[in-house]
Scaffold this active site. Structure first.
Site, PDB file in Angstrom:
ATOM      1  N   HIS A 187      33.709  47.606  34.869  1.00  0.00           N
ATOM      2  CA  HIS A 187      33.987  48.968  35.353  1.00  0.00           C
ATOM      3  C   HIS A 187      33.848  48.917  36.874  1.00  0.00           C
ATOM      4  O   HIS A 187      33.041  48.138  37.390  1.00  0.00           O
ATOM      5  CB  HIS A 187      32.953  49.987  34.893  1.00  0.00           C
ATOM      6  CG  HIS A 187      32.758  50.107  33.412  1.00  0.00           C
ATOM      7  ND1 HIS A 187      31.995  49.236  32.683  1.00  0.00           N
ATOM      8  CD2 HIS A 187      33.205  51.046  32.538  1.00  0.00           C
ATOM      9  CE1 HIS A 187      31.982  49.621  31.412  1.00  0.00           C
ATOM     10  NE2 HIS A 187      32.709  50.712  31.296  1.00  0.00           N
ATOM     11  N   ASP A 198      30.306  48.841  38.040  1.00  0.00           N
ATOM     12  CA  ASP A 198      29.487  47.644  37.754  1.00  0.00           C
ATOM     13  C   ASP A 198      29.473  46.710  38.948  1.00  0.00           C
ATOM     14  O   ASP A 198      28.495  46.009  39.188  1.00  0.00           O
ATOM     15  CB  ASP A 198      30.051  46.832  36.577  1.00  0.00           C
ATOM     16  CG  ASP A 198      30.254  47.643  35.333  1.00  0.00           C
ATOM     17  OD1 ASP A 198      29.518  48.618  35.143  1.00  0.00           O
ATOM     18  OD2 ASP A 198      31.166  47.288  34.546  1.00  0.00           O
ATOM     19  N   ASP A 237      25.235  53.324  18.993  1.00  0.00           N
ATOM     20  CA  ASP A 237      26.019  52.267  19.630  1.00  0.00           C
ATOM     21  C   ASP A 237      25.078  51.207  20.206  1.00  0.00           C
ATOM     22  O   ASP A 237      24.769  51.233  21.392  1.00  0.00           O
ATOM     23  CB  ASP A 237      26.865  52.928  20.733  1.00  0.00           C
ATOM     24  CG  ASP A 237      27.976  52.047  21.232  1.00  0.00           C
ATOM     25  OD1 ASP A 237      28.285  51.040  20.570  1.00  0.00           O
ATOM     26  OD2 ASP A 237      28.549  52.371  22.286  1.00  0.00           O
ATOM     27  N   ASP A 282      25.517  47.944  20.426  1.00  0.00           N
ATOM     28  CA  ASP A 282      26.185  46.870  21.173  1.00  0.00           C
ATOM     29  C   ASP A 282      25.480  45.519  21.048  1.00  0.00           C
ATOM     30  O   ASP A 282      25.143  44.877  22.052  1.00  0.00           O
ATOM     31  CB  ASP A 282      26.295  47.239  22.664  1.00  0.00           C
ATOM     32  CG  ASP A 282      27.344  48.305  22.938  1.00  0.00           C
ATOM     33  OD1 ASP A 282      28.189  48.557  22.056  1.00  0.00           O
ATOM     34  OD2 ASP A 282      27.324  48.879  24.042  1.00  0.00           O
TER      35      ASP A 282
HETATM   36  C1  XLS Z   1      30.930  52.411  25.591  1.00  0.00           C
HETATM   37  C2  XLS Z   1      32.140  51.633  25.730  1.00  0.00           C
HETATM   38  C3  XLS Z   1      32.462  51.141  27.138  1.00  0.00           C
HETATM   39  C4  XLS Z   1      33.897  50.719  27.236  1.00  0.00           C
HETATM   40  C5  XLS Z   1      34.397  50.583  28.632  1.00  0.00           C
HETATM   41  O1  XLS Z   1      30.483  52.693  24.488  1.00  0.00           O
HETATM   42  O2  XLS Z   1      32.079  50.587  24.819  1.00  0.00           O
HETATM   43  O3  XLS Z   1      31.593  50.158  27.537  1.00  0.00           O
HETATM   44  O4  XLS Z   1      34.131  49.508  26.568  1.00  0.00           O
HETATM   45  O5  XLS Z   1      34.213  51.720  29.363  1.00  0.00           O
HETATM   46 CA    CA Z   2      29.932  50.440  22.834  1.00  0.00          CA
END
Ligand code: XLS
Ligand code: CA
Ligand code: CA
Length: 441
Positions: free
Chosen positions: A99, A102, A305, A307
């Site tokens: 992004h 980032d 989420d 991740d």
């Molecule tokens: C957030 C998203 C983000 C996108 C990019 O949940 O996964 O990271 O992949 O903005």
């Molecule tokens: Ca995500």
């Protein structure tokens, strides 16, 4: 300076290796359908999770102190670029994603922010000259700063719509400068909390207008990245407009945008939407919309989420089945939108996590190849739908019938026979393939 001086280049050592800094299954040079595994899987590192996260969560402070964290501001941004290219080289990964926020800090106004970005983009461009690692996609962060409290392109405030347009314009210019192969639109706060204060129609119309302007600007500057919508059903807003692939596709069709976009499908977002990862991939694939993948996994017990790095071989196998059936990912790739757990705070963990993810997708890739080669699911499915290849079924499929004819046919039926769906048997065959893929080698 070296940020990962304890780590040597990560190589493929094979399934018997006990070296935690080696690939066991991901062999970048192994070929399939004339492409190497590296070219087929197109792995990417997510800049945000790997170089900017500190392990903090809503209940606790950061646990990770990276060597680059001794810097601040633009010095920190530059140190992260140094660290990132060292990391890509050691891991041998072909892509990265970021992004705007980032890579460079916000300035005191948009102009200053853009100047910060220009400096860092120049630095990244220099690194890219000597590195094999390319930009899979970039995007614009339009959710962190308080100005996006009511959304970006769907904000109730027109000034924010304009501000967001300026940000995406800049990000597309950066994408062009760095040769991004895709550009991602994730609607971080493009949704709503309550209808009691929301003009849904205006917000969605505005999002449609915004995306048309993005398409137009890409044409103007000759930016040929594939545009991708990344669906997510909720989080941070209660209801996100790009809920899942099906909802996103309906939106694109309603606003006449479907010729310009495909989807970036994230595993954890699929499960948040109440789907499996492979459901979202299948839905996109059969509609010609599978663009790229955010490779991660959620925690079924938590339901948000999380991740996590993908390690569930069942899921990577079924995902790779869809990807191979799609003929690969084209310009897309497998971006690890995944973060190490809060307790995995050492820099080495960043390598272990990526190795685990890359190996898991390599296993999935090989098992899926074998499943497809042996037509395991294809034979089951052909047989299950056999009634559509002859007689009345063939008439239905060919459009040679109508309600009246079907009624005549149904009235003549004495007994309707079914066959078993054989789910348990199919799952046990799948287990056999998973376990045998490497036992045989
Ligand atoms: C957030 C998203 C983000 C996108 C990019 O949940 O996964 O990271 O992949 O903005
Ligand atoms: Ca995500
Ligand atoms: Ca994502």
């Amino acid at each position: 300076m070296a940020y990962f001086s304890n780590v040597k280049k990560i190589n493929f050592e094979g399934a018997q290796s006990k070296n935690p800094f080696a690939f066991k299954f991901y062999n970048p040079e192994e070929t399939f359908q004339g492409k190497t595994m590296e070219e087929y899987l197109r792995f990417g590192v997510a800049y945000w999770h790997t170089f900017t996260m500190d392990g903090s969560d809503p209940f606790g402070a950061g646990t990770m102190s990276r060597q680059w964290d001794r810097y601040t501001g633009m010095d920190l941004a530059k140190a992260r670029v140094d660290a990132s290219f060292e990391f890509y080289d050691l891991l041998g990964v072909p892509y990265f994603c970021f992004h705007d926020l980032d890579i460079a800090p916000e300035g005191s106004n948009l102009k200053e922010t853009n100047q910060n970005l220009d400096q860092i983009v120049g630095m990244i461009k220099d690194y890219m000259k000597d590195s094999k690692t390319k930009l899979l996609w970039n995007t614009s962060n339009m959710f962190t700063h308080p100005r996006f409290v009511h959304g970006a392109a769907t904000s109730s405030n027109a000034d924010i719509f304009a501000y967001s347009a300026a940000k995406v314009k800049k990000s597309m210019e950066i994408g062009k400068e760095l040769g991004a192969e895709n550009y991602v639109f994730w609607g971080g706060r493009e949704g709503y909390e309550t209808l009691l204060n929301t003009d849904m129609k205006l917000e969605m119309d505005n999002l449609g207008r915004f995306l048309h302007m993005a398409v137009d600007y890409a044409k103007q500057i000759d930016f040929d990245a594939q545009f991708l919508i990344e669906p997510k059903p909720k989080e941070p807003t209660t209801h996100q407009y790009d809920f899942d692939v099906a909802t996103g596709y309906a939106f694109l069709q309603s606003y006449n945008l479907h010729d310009y976009f495909k989807f970036n499908i994230e595993a954890n977002h699929a499960t948040l939407a109440g789907h499996t990862f492979e459901h979202e991939l299948r839905y996109a694939r059969i509609n010609g919309l599978l663009g790229s993948v955010d490779a991660n996994q959620g925690d079924p017990l938590l339901g948000w989420d999380t991740d996590e790095f993908p390690t569930d071989l069942y899921s990577t196998t079924l995902a790779m089945y869809e990807i191979i059936k799609n003929g690969g990912l084209g310009k897309g790739g497998l971006n690890f939108d995944a973060k190490v757990r809060r307790g995995s705070f050492e820099p080495e963990d960043l390598f272990h996590a990526h190795i685990a993810g890359m190996d898991s997708f390599a296993v999935g890739f090989k098992v899926a190849q074998k499943l497809i080669e042996d037509k395991v699911f294809e034979d089951i499915i052909d047989n299950r739908y056999g009634s559509y290849t002859e007689g009345i079924g063939l008439d239905i499929v060919n459009g040679n019938t109508d309600f009246k004819k079907l009624e005549d046919y149904a009235l003549g039926l004495n007994e309707i026979k079914h066959q078993s769906g054989r789910l348990e048997s199919i799952k046990s065959v799948l287990n056999q393939y998973l376990l045998q893929a490497y036992a045989e080698r």
